[in-house]
Write a protein that holds these residues in place. Sequence first.
Motif, mmCIF file in Angstrom:
data_model
loop_
_atom_site.group_PDB
_atom_site.id
_atom_site.type_symbol
_atom_site.label_atom_id
_atom_site.label_comp_id
_atom_site.label_asym_id
_atom_site.label_seq_id
_atom_site.Cartn_x
_atom_site.Cartn_y
_atom_site.Cartn_z
ATOM 1 N N LEU A 34 0.826 -1.205 0.000
ATOM 2 C CA LEU A 34 0.000 0.000 0.000
ATOM 3 C C LEU A 34 0.855 1.248 0.000
ATOM 4 C CD1 LEU A 34 -2.696 1.573 0.424
ATOM 5 C CD2 LEU A 34 -2.336 1.227 2.891
ATOM 6 N N VAL A 35 0.635 2.106 -0.971
ATOM 7 C CA VAL A 35 1.267 3.421 -1.018
ATOM 8 C C VAL A 35 0.195 4.451 -0.697
ATOM 9 C CG1 VAL A 35 2.337 5.142 -2.527
ATOM 10 C CG2 VAL A 35 3.032 2.742 -2.670
ATOM 11 N N VAL A 36 0.452 5.263 0.309
ATOM 12 C CA VAL A 36 -0.473 6.334 0.673
ATOM 13 C C VAL A 36 0.200 7.643 0.298
ATOM 14 C CG1 VAL A 36 -1.773 7.454 2.507
ATOM 15 C CG2 VAL A 36 -1.403 4.967 2.576
ATOM 16 N N ILE A 37 -0.424 8.361 -0.602
ATOM 17 C CA ILE A 37 0.139 9.613 -1.102
ATOM 18 C C ILE A 37 -0.527 10.785 -0.381
ATOM 19 C CG2 ILE A 37 0.458 11.078 -3.124
ATOM 20 C CD1 ILE A 37 0.460 8.528 -4.803
ATOM 21 N N PRO A 38 0.278 11.571 0.318
ATOM 22 C CA PRO A 38 -0.286 12.719 1.025
ATOM 23 C C PRO A 38 -0.599 13.855 0.062
ATOM 24 C CG PRO A 38 2.080 12.699 1.302
ATOM 25 C CD PRO A 38 1.727 11.458 0.524
ATOM 26 N N ASP A 39 -1.551 14.666 0.456
ATOM 27 C CA ASP A 39 -1.891 15.842 -0.334
ATOM 28 C C ASP A 39 -1.219 17.058 0.295
ATOM 29 O OD1 ASP A 39 -3.056 17.261 -2.362
ATOM 30 O OD2 ASP A 39 -4.946 17.577 -1.297
ATOM 31 N N ASP A 40 0.097 16.949 0.480
ATOM 32 C CA ASP A 40 0.841 18.002 1.152
ATOM 33 C C ASP A 40 2.258 18.015 0.592
ATOM 34 O OD1 ASP A 40 2.610 19.288 3.058
ATOM 35 O OD2 ASP A 40 0.928 19.275 4.456
ATOM 36 N N GLU A 41 2.537 19.005 -0.232
ATOM 37 C CA GLU A 41 3.838 19.073 -0.891
ATOM 38 C C GLU A 41 4.978 19.275 0.102
ATOM 39 O OE1 GLU A 41 6.058 21.286 -4.593
ATOM 40 O OE2 GLU A 41 3.883 21.072 -4.600
ATOM 41 N N ALA A 42 4.744 20.014 1.174
ATOM 42 C CA ALA A 42 5.804 20.230 2.167
ATOM 43 C C ALA A 42 6.194 18.911 2.828
ATOM 44 C CB ALA A 42 5.350 21.239 3.216
ATOM 45 N N TYR A 43 5.223 18.083 3.131
ATOM 46 C CA TYR A 43 5.486 16.770 3.724
ATOM 47 C C TYR A 43 6.307 15.920 2.762
ATOM 48 C CZ TYR A 43 4.347 12.293 6.034
ATOM 49 O OH TYR A 43 4.405 11.074 6.676
ATOM 50 N N ALA A 44 5.934 15.922 1.497
ATOM 51 C CA ALA A 44 6.656 15.159 0.473
ATOM 52 C C ALA A 44 8.069 15.695 0.299
ATOM 53 C CB ALA A 44 5.895 15.213 -0.848
ATOM 54 N N ARG A 45 8.222 16.994 0.328
ATOM 55 C CA ARG A 45 9.544 17.605 0.174
ATOM 56 C C ARG A 45 10.457 17.211 1.333
ATOM 57 N NH1 ARG A 45 7.867 22.034 -1.459
ATOM 58 N NH2 ARG A 45 7.399 22.980 0.542
ATOM 59 N N GLU A 46 9.922 17.187 2.566
ATOM 60 C CA GLU A 46 10.706 16.790 3.739
ATOM 61 C C GLU A 46 11.256 15.371 3.603
ATOM 62 O OE1 GLU A 46 8.219 17.189 7.172
ATOM 63 O OE2 GLU A 46 7.988 19.347 6.893
ATOM 64 N N ARG A 47 10.549 14.536 2.882
ATOM 65 C CA ARG A 47 10.946 13.139 2.724
ATOM 66 C C ARG A 47 11.700 12.868 1.427
ATOM 67 N NH1 ARG A 47 7.610 14.103 6.190
ATOM 68 N NH2 ARG A 47 7.226 12.772 7.975
ATOM 69 N N GLY A 48 11.973 13.914 0.664
ATOM 70 C CA GLY A 48 12.734 13.756 -0.567
ATOM 71 C C GLY A 48 11.945 13.149 -1.713
ATOM 72 N N TRP A 49 10.640 13.297 -1.695
ATOM 73 C CA TRP A 49 9.772 12.715 -2.727
ATOM 74 C C TRP A 49 9.488 13.681 -3.869
ATOM 75 C CZ3 TRP A 49 5.462 10.801 1.086
ATOM 76 C CH2 TRP A 49 5.973 9.757 1.876
ATOM 77 N N THR A 50 10.063 14.858 -3.832
ATOM 78 C CA THR A 50 9.784 15.854 -4.856
ATOM 79 C C THR A 50 10.970 15.979 -5.798
ATOM 80 O OG1 THR A 50 10.673 17.620 -3.485
ATOM 81 C CG2 THR A 50 8.311 17.204 -3.312
ATOM 82 N N ASN A 51 10.690 16.519 -6.958
ATOM 83 C CA ASN A 51 11.786 16.866 -7.868
ATOM 84 C C ASN A 51 11.781 18.386 -8.007
ATOM 85 O OD1 ASN A 51 9.758 17.566 -9.697
ATOM 86 N ND2 ASN A 51 9.772 15.567 -10.672
ATOM 87 N N GLY A 52 12.561 18.917 -8.897
ATOM 88 C CA GLY A 52 12.640 20.368 -9.056
ATOM 89 C C GLY A 52 11.326 21.022 -9.443
#
Length: 149
Positions: A34-52
């Motif tokens: 199960l992958v749960v994708i948050p609707d919060d870009e800051a949370y994703a950025r903190e975990r290194g899930w974002t790109n430029g």
Amino acid sequence: MVLLVPFDGSALAETALRRGAQFARVLDRDLVALVVIPDDEAYARERGWTNGDGFDKAQFAETLRERVEAIAPEATFRVEHASDPDDEPYSSVTMNIVRTVRKVATEVDADIIFIGSENAGRVSQPLSSVGAPVSADPRYDVHIVRHAD
């Protein structure tokens, strides 16, 4: 019996998925990643899930699907989107992820959840860990992975 593995791509989640796959093979049980994708870009950025360009949720899900297939090709891959914390008063992104994991565990009738967490079960629990709140639910057993292979 269904074995559920919340998967975020971390080293601990990968180890939890490998362990879940081992149990599934030995016990002849279904395995759900199960992958749960948050609707919060800051949370994703903190975990290194974002790109430029920001947090591409579809690309993130596809990347994790490929990793799940490489580790446990027999697993059923499932993606859920956590609700936005703004939609849940007095809630955090982490608790919305926990709520989603618990909901899916109930839907698939999970007997065991394999979760990678450095902090689950400790007296002092960080607010960003999903391990401790998921492990508190008595409806299923929990296999906590604290060390990556």
